[in-house]
Design a protein around this motif. Structure first.
Motif, PDB file in Angstrom:
ATOM      1  N   THR A  73      42.781  40.461  38.948  1.00 52.72           N
ATOM      2  CA  THR A  73      41.675  39.808  38.239  1.00 52.72           C
ATOM      3  C   THR A  73      41.059  38.708  39.098  1.00 52.72           C
ATOM      4  O   THR A  73      39.830  38.606  39.227  1.00 52.72           O
ATOM      5  CB  THR A  73      42.169  39.221  36.906  1.00 52.72           C
ATOM      6  OG1 THR A  73      42.588  40.297  36.056  1.00 52.72           O
ATOM      7  CG2 THR A  73      41.080  38.427  36.208  1.00 52.72           C
ATOM      8  N   ARG A  74      41.912  37.877  39.686  1.00 55.46           N
ATOM      9  CA  ARG A  74      41.379  36.788  40.511  1.00 55.46           C
ATOM     10  C   ARG A  74      40.629  37.320  41.723  1.00 55.46           C
ATOM     11  O   ARG A  74      39.561  36.801  42.088  1.00 55.46           O
ATOM     12  CB  ARG A  74      42.518  35.870  40.962  1.00 55.46           C
ATOM     13  CG  ARG A  74      42.043  34.716  41.833  1.00 55.46           C
ATOM     14  CD  ARG A  74      43.071  33.632  41.876  1.00 55.46           C
ATOM     15  NE  ARG A  74      42.750  32.616  42.860  1.00 55.46           N
ATOM     16  CZ  ARG A  74      43.554  31.600  43.162  1.00 55.46           C
ATOM     17  NH1 ARG A  74      44.718  31.472  42.539  1.00 55.46           N
ATOM     18  NH2 ARG A  74      43.211  30.716  44.079  1.00 55.46           N
ATOM     19  N   LEU A  75      41.172  38.357  42.351  1.00 54.58           N
ATOM     20  CA  LEU A  75      40.509  38.893  43.540  1.00 54.58           C
ATOM     21  C   LEU A  75      39.174  39.542  43.192  1.00 54.58           C
ATOM     22  O   LEU A  75      38.192  39.372  43.912  1.00 54.58           O
ATOM     23  CB  LEU A  75      41.434  39.884  44.244  1.00 54.58           C
ATOM     24  CG  LEU A  75      42.681  39.264  44.885  1.00 54.58           C
ATOM     25  CD1 LEU A  75      43.596  40.345  45.425  1.00 54.58           C
ATOM     26  CD2 LEU A  75      42.295  38.291  45.997  1.00 54.58           C
ATOM     27  N   ALA A  76      39.139  40.279  42.097  1.00 58.02           N
ATOM     28  CA  ALA A  76      37.904  40.971  41.718  1.00 58.02           C
ATOM     29  C   ALA A  76      36.869  39.998  41.167  1.00 58.02           C
ATOM     30  O   ALA A  76      35.680  40.076  41.504  1.00 58.02           O
ATOM     31  CB  ALA A  76      38.212  42.056  40.689  1.00 58.02           C
ATOM     32  N   ALA A  77      37.314  39.072  40.331  1.00 57.79           N
ATOM     33  CA  ALA A  77      36.373  38.176  39.657  1.00 57.79           C
ATOM     34  C   ALA A  77      36.042  36.938  40.477  1.00 57.79           C
ATOM     35  O   ALA A  77      34.909  36.445  40.421  1.00 57.79           O
ATOM     36  CB  ALA A  77      36.939  37.750  38.303  1.00 57.79           C
ATOM     37  N   GLY A  78      37.028  36.444  41.244  1.00 56.33           N
ATOM     38  CA  GLY A  78      36.826  35.174  41.922  1.00 56.33           C
ATOM     39  C   GLY A  78      36.631  35.250  43.418  1.00 56.33           C
ATOM     40  O   GLY A  78      36.067  34.337  44.023  1.00 56.33           O
ATOM     41  N   GLU A  79      37.103  36.322  44.041  1.00 59.68           N
ATOM     42  CA  GLU A  79      37.051  36.420  45.499  1.00 59.68           C
ATOM     43  C   GLU A  79      36.112  37.517  45.990  1.00 59.68           C
ATOM     44  O   GLU A  79      35.981  37.720  47.191  1.00 59.68           O
ATOM     45  CB  GLU A  79      38.464  36.663  46.059  1.00 59.68           C
ATOM     46  CG  GLU A  79      39.491  35.607  45.669  1.00 59.68           C
ATOM     47  CD  GLU A  79      39.204  34.239  46.270  1.00 59.68           C
ATOM     48  OE1 GLU A  79      38.619  34.193  47.372  1.00 59.68           O
ATOM     49  OE2 GLU A  79      39.559  33.217  45.636  1.00 59.68           O
ATOM     50  N   GLY A  80      35.499  38.243  45.080  1.00 58.53           N
ATOM     51  CA  GLY A  80      34.527  39.252  45.469  1.00 58.53           C
ATOM     52  C   GLY A  80      35.107  40.516  46.068  1.00 58.53           C
ATOM     53  O   GLY A  80      34.395  41.289  46.713  1.00 58.53           O
ATOM     54  N   VAL A  81      36.399  40.768  45.849  1.00 59.87           N
ATOM     55  CA  VAL A  81      37.025  41.958  46.420  1.00 59.87           C
ATOM     56  C   VAL A  81      36.614  43.195  45.615  1.00 59.87           C
ATOM     57  O   VAL A  81      36.634  43.188  44.382  1.00 59.87           O
ATOM     58  CB  VAL A  81      38.561  41.819  46.438  1.00 59.87           C
ATOM     59  CG1 VAL A  81      39.214  43.090  46.961  1.00 59.87           C
ATOM     60  CG2 VAL A  81      38.966  40.613  47.292  1.00 59.87           C
ATOM     61  N   ARG A  82      36.246  44.231  46.322  1.00 58.11           N
ATOM     62  CA  ARG A  82      35.793  45.475  45.686  1.00 58.11           C
ATOM     63  C   ARG A  82      36.642  46.678  46.089  1.00 58.11           C
ATOM     64  O   ARG A  82      36.388  47.793  45.616  1.00 58.11           O
ATOM     65  CB  ARG A  82      34.318  45.758  46.058  1.00 58.11           C
ATOM     66  CG  ARG A  82      33.343  44.649  45.625  1.00 58.11           C
ATOM     67  CD  ARG A  82      33.243  44.617  44.118  1.00 58.11           C
ATOM     68  NE  ARG A  82      32.308  43.604  43.626  1.00 58.11           N
ATOM     69  CZ  ARG A  82      32.644  42.381  43.257  1.00 58.11           C
ATOM     70  NH1 ARG A  82      33.902  41.978  43.366  1.00 58.11           N
ATOM     71  NH2 ARG A  82      31.750  41.532  42.788  1.00 58.11           N
TER      72      ARG A  82
END
Length: 259
Positions: A59-68
């Motif tokens: 969740t943090r990577l997708a929502a906060g770090e822009g990881v796709r």
């Protein structure tokens, strides 16, 4: 390689599934799982905490770090809130590659191969001991010139040699660009986290189940992140990463960014 599913010896993916309350396990897995629990009563809490950590980290990577893009190595058996489900709820066009070489996981891979219409989910049959093969399979789905989150939850503890485990991490992270992330969990004997209970449990496991497992110290775990930038809160019990008030379990968790 012999891909016959062994039902006469307990296997990690199925025992873990049992601890999580799943049904994809055999009597031998439940017997060993119960015996390990008798040595280490909080092992079920560790399994659940590890799974919850996965959800918070993705969740943090997708929502906060822009990881796709997500490369989930050592997938295990599918359960609730798999990596692609968490990521694609936030970013529908996220691309996820699962990697495992366990034949029973392979038979359940179709349950993982669901995706949002905009995104992609694929499964690669490869062994983490061969990171080049992992990367070759991943490159057919992921754009390795763009940031990738590499996840290995409860995986490096099955690589008995610490130097080899570090080499696997270095090879994987060398293949992905700046802005990529490494997500790890790992069991420990650290008494501050209640890890002394792991000693007898791991000895029993290594005599009665497969694959063999090892614990590592905080310093050894930290060495996997050499050259990377740890995200807050750094190296903590995986139960407390993103949930600081939770009870600690004897499993480290951390997420780091490649600068």
């Amino acid at each position: 390689m012999n891909n016959r599913i062994r039902t006469d010896i307990a296997h990690n993916a199925r025992v873990w599934n049992y601890w999580l309350g799943g049904k994809d396990n055999y009597p031998v897995d439940r017997a060993v799982g119960d015996q390990v629990t008798s040595f280490y009563p909080s092992i079920g809490e560790v399994a659940r905490a590890d799974r919850a950590f996965l959800g918070r980290a993705v969740t943090r990577l997708a929502a906060g770090e822009g990881v796709r893009q997500f490369l989930d190595i050592g997938t295990g058996l599918p359960t609730a809130d798999n990596t692609h489900e968490v990521a694609q709820r936030i970013v529908p066009d996220a691309r996820i590659v699962y990697v495992d070489n366990d034949p029973i996981v392979l038979t359940h891979a179709r349950a993982l191969l669901t995706s949002s219409p905009e995104g992609v989910t694929e499964y690669v049959d490869a062994d983490a001991h061969d990171p080049e093969k992992v990367l070759a399979g991943a490159a057919e789905v992921l754009d390795l010139s763009r940031p990738v989150a590499v996840l290995m939850l409860g995986l490096l503890n099955f690589v008995m040699d610490t130097d080899e485990a570090r080499s696997i991490v270095r090879t994987l992270m060398a293949a992905v660009p700046s802005g990529s992330h490494l997500v790890l969990t790992h069991p420990t004997l650290d008494p501050e986290l209640g890890g002394e209970g792991n000693v007898a449990a791991m000895a029993f496991w290594n005599e009665n189940a497969t694959p063999p497992i090892t614990a590592r110290t905080r310093e050894e775990f930290a060495s996997f992140f050499d050259g990377l930038e740890l995200l807050d809160p750094g190296i903590v019990s995986c139960s407390r990463w993103g949930a600081p008030e939770a009870a600690a379990v004897a499993q480290f968790g951390a997420v780091a960014r490649k600068p």
